[in-house]
Design a protein around this motif. Structure first.
Motif, PDB file in Angstrom:
ATOM      1  N   ILE A 158      -1.886   1.979   6.612  1.00 48.43           N
ATOM      2  CA  ILE A 158      -1.336   1.743   5.270  1.00 48.43           C
ATOM      3  C   ILE A 158      -1.035   3.076   4.591  1.00 48.43           C
ATOM      4  O   ILE A 158      -1.880   3.971   4.550  1.00 48.43           O
ATOM      5  CB  ILE A 158      -2.308   0.929   4.405  1.00 48.43           C
ATOM      6  N   GLU A 159       0.171   3.206   4.092  1.00 45.38           N
ATOM      7  CA  GLU A 159       0.575   4.390   3.327  1.00 45.38           C
ATOM      8  C   GLU A 159       1.138   3.922   1.984  1.00 45.38           C
ATOM      9  O   GLU A 159       1.972   3.002   1.931  1.00 45.38           O
ATOM     10  CB  GLU A 159       1.641   5.194   4.071  1.00 45.38           C
ATOM     11  N   ILE A 160       0.666   4.563   0.916  1.00 47.53           N
ATOM     12  CA  ILE A 160       1.115   4.221  -0.443  1.00 47.53           C
ATOM     13  C   ILE A 160       1.896   5.407  -0.995  1.00 47.53           C
ATOM     14  O   ILE A 160       1.383   6.531  -1.033  1.00 47.53           O
ATOM     15  CB  ILE A 160      -0.084   3.907  -1.359  1.00 47.53           C
ATOM     16  N   PHE A 161       3.116   5.157  -1.428  1.00 42.85           N
ATOM     17  CA  PHE A 161       3.969   6.223  -1.966  1.00 42.85           C
ATOM     18  C   PHE A 161       4.258   5.959  -3.445  1.00 42.85           C
ATOM     19  O   PHE A 161       4.583   4.840  -3.836  1.00 42.85           O
ATOM     20  CB  PHE A 161       5.272   6.315  -1.167  1.00 42.85           C
ATOM     21  N   TYR A 162       4.130   7.033  -4.225  1.00 46.88           N
ATOM     22  CA  TYR A 162       4.229   6.911  -5.678  1.00 46.88           C
ATOM     23  C   TYR A 162       5.560   7.421  -6.220  1.00 46.88           C
ATOM     24  O   TYR A 162       5.953   7.071  -7.331  1.00 46.88           O
ATOM     25  CB  TYR A 162       3.080   7.687  -6.336  1.00 46.88           C
ATOM     26  N   HIS A 197      11.612  13.857   0.037  1.00 43.56           N
ATOM     27  CA  HIS A 197      10.270  13.661   0.573  1.00 43.56           C
ATOM     28  C   HIS A 197       9.553  12.561  -0.211  1.00 43.56           C
ATOM     29  O   HIS A 197       9.697  12.445  -1.418  1.00 43.56           O
ATOM     30  CB  HIS A 197       9.455  14.960   0.488  1.00 43.56           C
ATOM     31  N   PHE A 198       8.742  11.792   0.499  1.00 47.64           N
ATOM     32  CA  PHE A 198       7.961  10.724  -0.119  1.00 47.64           C
ATOM     33  C   PHE A 198       6.602  11.285  -0.525  1.00 47.64           C
ATOM     34  O   PHE A 198       5.942  11.970   0.261  1.00 47.64           O
ATOM     35  CB  PHE A 198       7.797   9.557   0.852  1.00 47.64           C
ATOM     36  N   ILE A 199       6.162  10.965  -1.763  1.00 45.11           N
ATOM     37  CA  ILE A 199       4.950  11.571  -2.333  1.00 45.11           C
ATOM     38  C   ILE A 199       3.817  10.552  -2.357  1.00 45.11           C
ATOM     39  O   ILE A 199       3.936   9.468  -2.924  1.00 45.11           O
ATOM     40  CB  ILE A 199       5.216  12.091  -3.760  1.00 45.11           C
ATOM     41  N   ARG A 200       2.691  10.941  -1.724  1.00 40.41           N
ATOM     42  CA  ARG A 200       1.496  10.093  -1.714  1.00 40.41           C
ATOM     43  C   ARG A 200       0.707  10.263  -3.009  1.00 40.41           C
ATOM     44  O   ARG A 200       1.000  11.133  -3.829  1.00 40.41           O
ATOM     45  CB  ARG A 200       0.598  10.454  -0.530  1.00 40.41           C
ATOM     46  N   GLY A 201      -0.358   9.443  -3.144  1.00 36.41           N
ATOM     47  CA  GLY A 201      -1.190   9.489  -4.341  1.00 36.41           C
ATOM     48  C   GLY A 201      -1.914  10.797  -4.534  1.00 36.41           C
ATOM     49  O   GLY A 201      -2.183  11.213  -5.666  1.00 36.41           O
ATOM     50  N   ASN A 202      -2.258  11.492  -3.431  1.00 36.51           N
ATOM     51  CA  ASN A 202      -2.972  12.772  -3.542  1.00 36.51           C
ATOM     52  C   ASN A 202      -2.026  13.963  -3.713  1.00 36.51           C
ATOM     53  O   ASN A 202      -2.453  15.112  -3.689  1.00 36.51           O
ATOM     54  CB  ASN A 202      -3.867  12.989  -2.325  1.00 36.51           C
ATOM     55  N   GLY A 203      -0.719  13.671  -3.862  1.00 36.36           N
ATOM     56  CA  GLY A 203       0.259  14.737  -4.083  1.00 36.36           C
ATOM     57  C   GLY A 203       0.888  15.287  -2.822  1.00 36.36           C
ATOM     58  O   GLY A 203       1.867  16.035  -2.899  1.00 36.36           O
ATOM     59  N   THR A 204       0.345  14.958  -1.647  1.00 44.92           N
ATOM     60  CA  THR A 204       0.958  15.429  -0.407  1.00 44.92           C
ATOM     61  C   THR A 204       2.282  14.708  -0.168  1.00 44.92           C
ATOM     62  O   THR A 204       2.490  13.590  -0.635  1.00 44.92           O
ATOM     63  CB  THR A 204       0.025  15.208   0.798  1.00 44.92           C
ATOM     64  N   LYS A 205       3.156  15.385   0.581  1.00 45.65           N
ATOM     65  CA  LYS A 205       4.495  14.835   0.809  1.00 45.65           C
ATOM     66  C   LYS A 205       4.727  14.609   2.300  1.00 45.65           C
ATOM     67  O   LYS A 205       4.120  15.264   3.145  1.00 45.65           O
ATOM     68  CB  LYS A 205       5.543  15.802   0.261  1.00 45.65           C
ATOM     69  N   MET A 251     -17.313  -8.092  -4.238  1.00 47.91           N
ATOM     70  CA  MET A 251     -17.407  -6.666  -4.549  1.00 47.91           C
ATOM     71  C   MET A 251     -16.029  -6.141  -4.931  1.00 47.91           C
ATOM     72  O   MET A 251     -15.004  -6.791  -4.684  1.00 47.91           O
ATOM     73  CB  MET A 251     -17.952  -5.871  -3.366  1.00 47.91           C
ATOM     74  N   ILE A 252     -16.006  -4.966  -5.541  1.00 48.23           N
ATOM     75  CA  ILE A 252     -14.760  -4.261  -5.833  1.00 48.23           C
ATOM     76  C   ILE A 252     -14.859  -2.877  -5.201  1.00 48.23           C
ATOM     77  O   ILE A 252     -15.909  -2.220  -5.280  1.00 48.23           O
ATOM     78  CB  ILE A 252     -14.488  -4.174  -7.351  1.00 48.23           C
ATOM     79  N   ARG A 253     -13.775  -2.448  -4.546  1.00 46.10           N
ATOM     80  CA  ARG A 253     -13.754  -1.126  -3.900  1.00 46.10           C
ATOM     81  C   ARG A 253     -12.867  -0.205  -4.720  1.00 46.10           C
ATOM     82  O   ARG A 253     -11.706  -0.522  -5.010  1.00 46.10           O
ATOM     83  CB  ARG A 253     -13.263  -1.267  -2.458  1.00 46.10           C
ATOM     84  N   TRP A 254     -13.436   0.943  -5.083  1.00 48.50           N
ATOM     85  CA  TRP A 254     -12.772   1.894  -5.982  1.00 48.50           C
ATOM     86  C   TRP A 254     -12.190   3.070  -5.198  1.00 48.50           C
ATOM     87  O   TRP A 254     -12.929   3.761  -4.497  1.00 48.50           O
ATOM     88  CB  TRP A 254     -13.761   2.452  -6.995  1.00 48.50           C
ATOM     89  N   PRO A 255     -10.895   3.343  -5.302  1.00 48.48           N
ATOM     90  CA  PRO A 255     -10.332   4.551  -4.682  1.00 48.48           C
ATOM     91  C   PRO A 255     -10.933   5.814  -5.302  1.00 48.48           C
ATOM     92  O   PRO A 255     -11.177   5.867  -6.508  1.00 48.48           O
ATOM     93  CB  PRO A 255      -8.836   4.447  -5.000  1.00 48.48           C
ATOM     94  N   THR A 256     -11.166   6.815  -4.480  1.00 45.90           N
ATOM     95  CA  THR A 256     -11.711   8.087  -4.943  1.00 45.90           C
ATOM     96  C   THR A 256     -10.836   9.233  -4.438  1.00 45.90           C
ATOM     97  O   THR A 256      -9.914   9.028  -3.650  1.00 45.90           O
ATOM     98  CB  THR A 256     -13.142   8.289  -4.409  1.00 45.90           C
ATOM     99  N   ALA A 257     -11.166  10.442  -4.886  1.00 50.18           N
ATOM    100  CA  ALA A 257     -10.444  11.620  -4.382  1.00 50.18           C
ATOM    101  C   ALA A 257     -10.667  11.770  -2.881  1.00 50.18           C
ATOM    102  O   ALA A 257      -9.759  12.135  -2.132  1.00 50.18           O
ATOM    103  CB  ALA A 257     -10.911  12.868  -5.124  1.00 50.18           C
TER     104      ALA A 257
END
Length: 305
Positions: free
Chosen positions: A76-80, A87-95, A158-164
């Motif tokens: 799974i890849e999420i692009f913002y 270039h496609f930008i991910r949530g952590n800023g990488t491209k 449960m709920i799963r929280w995204p982190t850095a």
């Protein structure tokens, strides 16, 4: 794990039900017919010929790429967003460039992230706009809510929280955090975080803050329980987990049915599944509303009359 596989999955989930859960495309079709809201598909890429002809310029700036038969969040890849160079930008800023994205998608088609490494398909989806009340507890991504059910009765949640550490993904094995949810009230309780080497620790605060994970009221809780029960029933899954994302504008959306849910949910709830499953094993469940009431009464804390 053996008990889960032998006495619950094998006995209560038919082969056809597992096929529905294992293929996200079929899941969406089955739930769509029942008018259960799911994350919206933009396109399906069935093979490499379709991939080569696909118009990536027609995609929205933010979207999700996932395998139809993926396991444990793999692939799974999420692009913002997309920059001026394309270039496609991910949530952590990488491209990632278009050629590298296509390479990743070819890996999905080859079955790298799928059940038994069989040939797969690619789903392109809208990115969910996370419910704003969750934002103090997450890094970039959207948290997901899991409801575990047995014979339609909600057993644990449960709920799963995204982190850095998890790069914005709500995946415990990637470094996300998770909190148990009281079935009766929809309020978070205990929390854990798993490091990438598999070590689990109990936590209280969002990293780097004094914000507690506990005491968060999950929005649309009764709607989530209702759609979880309905989803498990329609798919024919006697033992399963239903995963939701909560969109700021659309509310809770089913993102996945899981016929082989993991057991870490016991840790965040500080309780074992065995006695809960035995409680439900011989009860006659009369309706969806009765299933929800049983879950709240048997396994919840405060029950609001």
């Amino acid at each position: 794990m053996n008990e889960r596989n032998l006495f619950y999955i094998r006995r209560y989930d038919s082969r056809s039900a597992k096929l529905i859960a294992d293929d996200k495309i079929i899941t969406k079709k089955v739930l769509g017919k029942a008018r259960i809201p799911t994350t919206r598909m933009i396109a399906i890429i069935k093979d490499k010929d379709v991939l080569e002809q696909f118009d990536f310029d027609a995609l929205p700036k933010s979207f999700v790429v996932k395998p139809a038969n993926g396991v444990a969040g793999g692939g799974i890849e999420i692009f913002y967003n997309r920059d001026k160079e394309g270039h496609f930008i991910r949530g952590n800023g990488t491209k990632i460039s278009l050629p590298l994205l296509k390479l990743h998608m070819r890996n999905i088609l080859d079955g790298k992230f799928s059940h038994k490494y069989k040939q797969d398909q690619i789903i392109l989806e809208d990115r969910v706009i996370s419910y704003k009340g969750f934002r103090p507890y997450t890094h970039k991504g959207t948290p997901d809510v899991r409801v575990l059910l047995f014979r339609k009765v909600p057993i644990m949640a449960m709920i799963r929280w995204p982190t850095a550490d998890s790069n914005g993904k709500a995946n415990l094995s990637e470094g996300a955090a998770a909190s148990g949810i009281d079935i009766a009230t929809g309020v978070t309780t205990n929390s854990i975080k798993e490091s990438k080497n598999g070590r689990i620790k109990f936590i209280e605060y969002v990293e780097g803050t004094q914000t507690r994970y506990s005491g968060v009221r999950i929005p649309y809780w009764d709607v989530i329980l209702k759609n979880a029960v309905k989803s498990s029933d329609i798919a024919g899954l006697g033992y399963c987990a239903v995963d939701f994302l909560v969109d700021e504008h659309l509310g809770p959306l089913v993102v996945e049915l899981n016929a082989r849910p993991g057991l870490r949910i016991q840790l965040v709830n500080e309780d074992g599944l065995r006695w809960r499953l035995k409680q439900v094993k011989n009860i006659k469940v009369k309706s969806d509303a009765h299933a929800i009431r049983l879950g709240k009464d048997l396994f919840g804390g405060e029950v609001e009359e």
